[in-house]
Each structure stands twice: as C-alpha cells, then as structure tokens.
Design an enzyme around this catalytic site. Structure first.
Site, PDB file in Angstrom:
ATOM      1  N   ASP A  71       0.852  -1.198   0.000  1.00 33.98           N
ATOM      2  CA  ASP A  71       0.000   0.000   0.000  1.00 33.98           C
ATOM      3  C   ASP A  71       0.882   1.241   0.000  1.00 33.98           C
ATOM      4  O   ASP A  71       2.089   1.158   0.257  1.00 33.98           O
ATOM      5  CB  ASP A  71      -0.956   0.002   1.208  1.00 33.98           C
ATOM      6  N   ASN A 140      -7.306  -0.513  13.996  1.00 33.98           N
ATOM      7  CA  ASN A 140      -8.742  -0.715  13.755  1.00 33.98           C
ATOM      8  C   ASN A 140      -8.991  -2.014  12.981  1.00 33.98           C
ATOM      9  O   ASN A 140     -10.056  -2.212  12.430  1.00 33.98           O
ATOM     10  CB  ASN A 140      -9.314   0.471  12.964  1.00 33.98           C
ATOM     11  N   HIS A 142      -7.306  -2.965  10.267  1.00 34.95           N
ATOM     12  CA  HIS A 142      -7.076  -2.901   8.822  1.00 34.95           C
ATOM     13  C   HIS A 142      -5.908  -3.802   8.417  1.00 34.95           C
ATOM     14  O   HIS A 142      -5.038  -4.127   9.219  1.00 34.95           O
ATOM     15  CB  HIS A 142      -6.894  -1.447   8.331  1.00 34.95           C
ATOM     16  N   GLU A 147      -9.576  -0.577   4.969  1.00 32.77           N
ATOM     17  CA  GLU A 147     -10.152  -0.042   6.194  1.00 32.77           C
ATOM     18  C   GLU A 147     -11.496  -0.723   6.483  1.00 32.77           C
ATOM     19  O   GLU A 147     -12.052  -1.402   5.612  1.00 32.77           O
ATOM     20  CB  GLU A 147     -10.369   1.474   6.022  1.00 32.77           C
TER      21      GLU A 147
END
Ligand code: PGA
Length: 246
Positions: A71, A140, A142, A147
């Site tokens: 990413d 979170n 991810h 996400e």
C-alpha cells in the site's frame, strides 16, 4: 478460526523478528524467485534488520525474487519522504540489494489511479501470484489500507484512510500531515496469496488481535478476512497475545 490459521507466540519483539526472518529465508531457499509483499509500519522493522544481517552474512539472496508494494499514500510525489516505497527502500530493499527492476511500486502521483491499480494487479498476475506476504495489523483491524467497510473480495484500489489509521500513522511523520487517501492491494487480492505471515507486537495490539482471531468474517473488521486465506501464520509476541487466554 480456520484450520489453515496458526498462531505462534514468541517471547518478545526480538524473537518475533528472528522467527519472521527465518520464515522468509526458508521461503527463498525453497523458491528463490518468490513474489513477495512486505508491509511497512513499525512492526516489520526488526525483521528487516534480521534480513539485512542475513544478507551481509551471505545467508540469503533476493537476486531472483520480486516484490509488490502492499500500500502507499495517494496524491504525493514519488520522492516525498512519506512515500511508503521510499520507506521500504531505506529499511529493506536497498540494504539487501533487492533488484528494483523486479519490484512494482504504486505511482503515488498518478492522475489515473484506476489504471495504476490495474497495472499492479497485472504485475501480480504476470509474476504468478503472491507467494508470501508479511502483513501488519492496524489498530482498527485494517490490513494494508483495507479499512473497516472494505469488501472481502475487493481488488486493488484507491481508498480514503480511516480516522484511526490517520491518527496511528501520525507517529511516523512528526509534523507532516498524513495523506488522506491511499492505494492498496485489496482484500480479495491478498486472499489469493499462497502464504501469509501476520506480525503483531506490543500490548497496544492485544485487544484488536483477540477480536480478529475470535470474530467471524466481518467487513467492519477487515483482518477477519484472514480466516479465508489459504495458509496463515499469526506471529505475535507475548504482549500482543496478552488478551488471548491460555
Ligand atoms: P505498525 O502499523 O506496524 O506501525 O503498528 C501496522 C498497521 O497500521 O498496519
């Protein structure tokens, strides 16, 4: 948890980093032309140090390997210090003389992001798929920049970063703002990888690791997609494994 997901707990971060590097070395011994995906972030840094040391000692060569970027931020110049491929170069690729011609990086300054993501998918297909991916776990849940809310079969695409990711990424960049958009391999893309190593370190990740391992598939918790991946090793240190029970 699927039968293909194994949890291995190491005493501390150093032991975790050594174990991760050993698995990469074994992968390259078995398949020197492996196609790799390595996350950036703080967690893999110890593994990169171990791999750089192994390279110095002649115990590993990346000469025939290839690598796809997991990413990156979208909308920043290629030479921006926040560019994640530059980070990967500084901490890993340049230290092991990884042949850059065998890498696929996201062009973070592109004005045609959809075509850019298609190009990355084509690189993966042309190199025979991902052999080994080493991923980190976001606060979170991810994976890459997938996400909460990401479709489990999503492809490589542009995403808007979640507030929790923006906040946690701020520790990388000091005063500079974290870019708001990212480019990421999709969950569906990652699901096709032959092997996955998830590195999780530190007490701050204990809660989210417990949630990911104990929850069924849940798009609100992208890392639960790991339950569908073919061969997953979760490598956690004692602190990260602190909420898992015995
Ligand atoms: P970290 O990042 O390794 O710096 O904790 C992991 C992630 O956010 O994916």
């Amino acid at each position: 948890m699927t039968a293909d997901l194994t949890l291995q707990i190491e005493e501390n971060y150093s032991a975790l980093s050594r174990a991760a590097a050993r698995l990469v070395i074994r992968q390259l011994e078995e398949k020197p032309d492996s196609n790799l995906v390595f996350a950036t972030g703080k967690t893999p840094l110890g593994m990169f140090d171990e791999l750089a040391a192994a390279y110095q000692q002649g115990r590993i060569s990346f000469e025939n390997a290839s690598l796809v970027e997991l990413d990156d931020y979208y909308g920043i110049p290629l030479e921006d210090p926040r560019n994640l491929f530059n980070w990967l170069r500084r901490d890993f690729l340049d230290r092991v003389e990884f042949p850059l011609r065998n890498t696929a990086r996201f062009l973070t300054d592109t004005s045609a992001p959809v075509e850019e993501c298609a190009r990355i998918e084509q690189f993966i297909a042309a190199s025979g798929g991902i052999d080994l991916q080493v991923l980190g776990l976001g606060p979170n849940g991810h994976l890459g920049f997938n996400e909460p809310g990401s479709a489990l079969d999503s492809g490589t695409r542009v995403v808007r970063l979640a507030p929790a990711s923006l906040e946690s990424s701020q520790r990388y960049w000091g005063e500079q703002p974290v870019p708001e958009y990212g480019l990421t391999l999709g969950l569906g893309t990652l699901a096709a990888a032959r092997k996955t190593l998830l590195l999780v370190s530190g007490g701050a990740k204990a809660g989210i690791l417990h949630k990911v391992l104990s929850s069924p598939l849940d798009p609100c918790l992208p890392a639960t997609a790991l339950h569908t991946f073919p061969d997953v090793l979760v490598l956690a240190d004692r602190e990260a494994a602190g909420a898992l029970g015995d």
